[in-house]
Design a protein around this motif. Sequence first.
Motif, PDB file in Angstrom:
ATOM      1  N   TYR A 186       0.838  -1.189   0.000  1.00 23.99           N
ATOM      2  CA  TYR A 186       0.000   0.000   0.000  1.00 23.99           C
ATOM      3  C   TYR A 186       0.873   1.239   0.000  1.00 23.99           C
ATOM      4  N   SER A 187       0.259   2.381  -0.161  1.00 26.30           N
ATOM      5  CA  SER A 187       0.932   3.669  -0.079  1.00 26.30           C
ATOM      6  C   SER A 187       0.536   4.328   1.237  1.00 26.30           C
ATOM      7  N   VAL A 188       1.513   4.857   1.945  1.00 29.10           N
ATOM      8  CA  VAL A 188       1.216   5.561   3.189  1.00 29.10           C
ATOM      9  C   VAL A 188       0.332   6.769   2.900  1.00 29.10           C
ATOM     10  N   GLY A 189       0.609   7.474   1.823  1.00 30.20           N
ATOM     11  CA  GLY A 189      -0.139   8.683   1.496  1.00 30.20           C
ATOM     12  C   GLY A 189      -1.464   8.445   0.793  1.00 30.20           C
ATOM     13  N   PHE A 190      -1.558   7.385  -0.007  1.00 27.29           N
ATOM     14  CA  PHE A 190      -2.741   7.156  -0.828  1.00 27.29           C
ATOM     15  C   PHE A 190      -3.551   5.930  -0.430  1.00 27.29           C
ATOM     16  N   GLY A 191      -3.060   5.143   0.497  1.00 30.82           N
ATOM     17  CA  GLY A 191      -3.769   3.930   0.897  1.00 30.82           C
ATOM     18  C   GLY A 191      -3.505   2.776  -0.056  1.00 30.82           C
ATOM     19  N   ARG A 192      -4.324   1.759   0.019  1.00 24.51           N
ATOM     20  CA  ARG A 192      -4.144   0.551  -0.780  1.00 24.51           C
ATOM     21  C   ARG A 192      -4.967   0.633  -2.057  1.00 24.51           C
ATOM     22  N   ALA A 193      -4.346   0.336  -3.173  1.00 23.31           N
ATOM     23  CA  ALA A 193      -5.068   0.248  -4.448  1.00 23.31           C
ATOM     24  C   ALA A 193      -5.802  -1.092  -4.501  1.00 23.31           C
ATOM     25  N   ASP A 194      -6.711  -1.215  -5.425  1.00 21.39           N
ATOM     26  CA  ASP A 194      -7.384  -2.493  -5.651  1.00 21.39           C
ATOM     27  C   ASP A 194      -6.448  -3.351  -6.506  1.00 21.39           C
ATOM     28  N   HIS A 195      -5.684  -4.208  -5.855  1.00 16.45           N
ATOM     29  CA  HIS A 195      -4.658  -4.989  -6.549  1.00 16.45           C
ATOM     30  C   HIS A 195      -5.253  -5.971  -7.553  1.00 16.45           C
ATOM     31  N   ALA A 196      -6.484  -6.372  -7.360  1.00 13.03           N
ATOM     32  CA  ALA A 196      -7.131  -7.254  -8.337  1.00 13.03           C
ATOM     33  C   ALA A 196      -7.275  -6.531  -9.679  1.00 13.03           C
ATOM     34  N   VAL A 197      -7.615  -5.256  -9.641  1.00 14.90           N
ATOM     35  CA  VAL A 197      -7.736  -4.465 -10.874  1.00 14.90           C
ATOM     36  C   VAL A 197      -6.369  -4.305 -11.524  1.00 14.90           C
ATOM     37  N   THR A 198      -5.366  -3.956 -10.734  1.00 13.18           N
ATOM     38  CA  THR A 198      -4.003  -3.806 -11.255  1.00 13.18           C
ATOM     39  C   THR A 198      -3.537  -5.097 -11.901  1.00 13.18           C
ATOM     40  N   THR A 199      -3.786  -6.215 -11.231  1.00 12.05           N
ATOM     41  CA  THR A 199      -3.368  -7.522 -11.737  1.00 12.05           C
ATOM     42  C   THR A 199      -4.028  -7.834 -13.078  1.00 12.05           C
ATOM     43  N   GLU A 200      -5.309  -7.558 -13.211  1.00 12.31           N
ATOM     44  CA  GLU A 200      -6.004  -7.819 -14.480  1.00 12.31           C
ATOM     45  C   GLU A 200      -5.441  -6.969 -15.609  1.00 12.31           C
ATOM     46  N   LYS A 201      -5.104  -5.718 -15.327  1.00 10.72           N
ATOM     47  CA  LYS A 201      -4.519  -4.843 -16.349  1.00 10.72           C
ATOM     48  C   LYS A 201      -3.135  -5.343 -16.756  1.00 10.72           C
ATOM     49  N   LEU A 202      -2.357  -5.798 -15.787  1.00  8.76           N
ATOM     50  CA  LEU A 202      -1.035  -6.345 -16.102  1.00  8.76           C
ATOM     51  C   LEU A 202      -1.144  -7.635 -16.916  1.00  8.76           C
ATOM     52  N   LYS A 203      -2.105  -8.489 -16.573  1.00 12.05           N
ATOM     53  CA  LYS A 203      -2.293  -9.740 -17.313  1.00 12.05           C
ATOM     54  C   LYS A 203      -2.632  -9.464 -18.778  1.00 12.05           C
ATOM     55  N   ALA A 204      -3.411  -8.418 -19.029  1.00 10.26           N
ATOM     56  CA  ALA A 204      -3.763  -8.069 -20.409  1.00 10.26           C
ATOM     57  C   ALA A 204      -2.536  -7.597 -21.188  1.00 10.26           C
ATOM     58  N   GLU A 205      -1.628  -6.915 -20.500  1.00 11.28           N
ATOM     59  CA  GLU A 205      -0.431  -6.374 -21.140  1.00 11.28           C
ATOM     60  C   GLU A 205       0.707  -7.391 -21.216  1.00 11.28           C
ATOM     61  N   TYR A 206       0.756  -8.312 -20.256  1.00  7.64           N
ATOM     62  CA  TYR A 206       1.822  -9.319 -20.174  1.00  7.64           C
ATOM     63  C   TYR A 206       1.210 -10.718 -20.069  1.00  7.64           C
ATOM     64  N   PRO A 207       0.590 -11.203 -21.131  1.00  6.36           N
ATOM     65  CA  PRO A 207      -0.113 -12.490 -21.065  1.00  6.36           C
ATOM     66  C   PRO A 207       0.798 -13.691 -20.822  1.00  6.36           C
ATOM     67  N   ASP A 208       2.091 -13.544 -21.084  1.00  4.25           N
ATOM     68  CA  ASP A 208       3.023 -14.655 -20.889  1.00  4.25           C
ATOM     69  C   ASP A 208       3.673 -14.643 -19.508  1.00  4.25           C
ATOM     70  N   TYR A 209       3.199 -13.767 -18.619  1.00  4.37           N
ATOM     71  CA  TYR A 209       3.731 -13.672 -17.250  1.00  4.37           C
ATOM     72  C   TYR A 209       2.780 -14.331 -16.263  1.00  4.37           C
ATOM     73  N   GLU A 210       3.342 -14.819 -15.175  1.00  5.28           N
ATOM     74  CA  GLU A 210       2.543 -15.221 -14.018  1.00  5.28           C
ATOM     75  C   GLU A 210       2.413 -13.973 -13.146  1.00  5.28           C
ATOM     76  N   ILE A 211       1.191 -13.518 -12.934  1.00  9.44           N
ATOM     77  CA  ILE A 211       0.972 -12.287 -12.186  1.00  9.44           C
ATOM     78  C   ILE A 211       0.074 -12.587 -10.987  1.00  9.44           C
ATOM     79  N   THR A 212       0.575 -12.245  -9.802  1.00  7.68           N
ATOM     80  CA  THR A 212      -0.135 -12.534  -8.559  1.00  7.68           C
ATOM     81  C   THR A 212      -0.243 -11.244  -7.738  1.00  7.68           C
TER      82      THR A 212
END
Length: 72
Positions: A40-66
């Motif tokens: 998380y960020s001290v100043g901004f709090g925790r992002a929705d990591h599930a959303v971040t993960t889905e965006k990364l999976k779309a951009e890096y389909p050959d990666y294991e993203i957790t």
Amino acid sequence: ADLFERTAEELARHGLSCECLGGGRLSHHPEERKIHVYGYSVGFGRADHAVTTEKLKAEYPDYEITWADEGY
């Protein structure tokens, strides 16, 4: 915070605005083709990591993203 501020300033020069929805960290292991989203960020709090993960999976389909909410 520094990255967000620089990005917000650049967008403002083009008449755009943005909002930070939270923060976190990435652990990138290119040799293993793995990315882990966590924390998380001290100043901004925790992002929705599930959303971040889905965006990364779309951009890096050959990666294991957790993700996890633990860590800083």
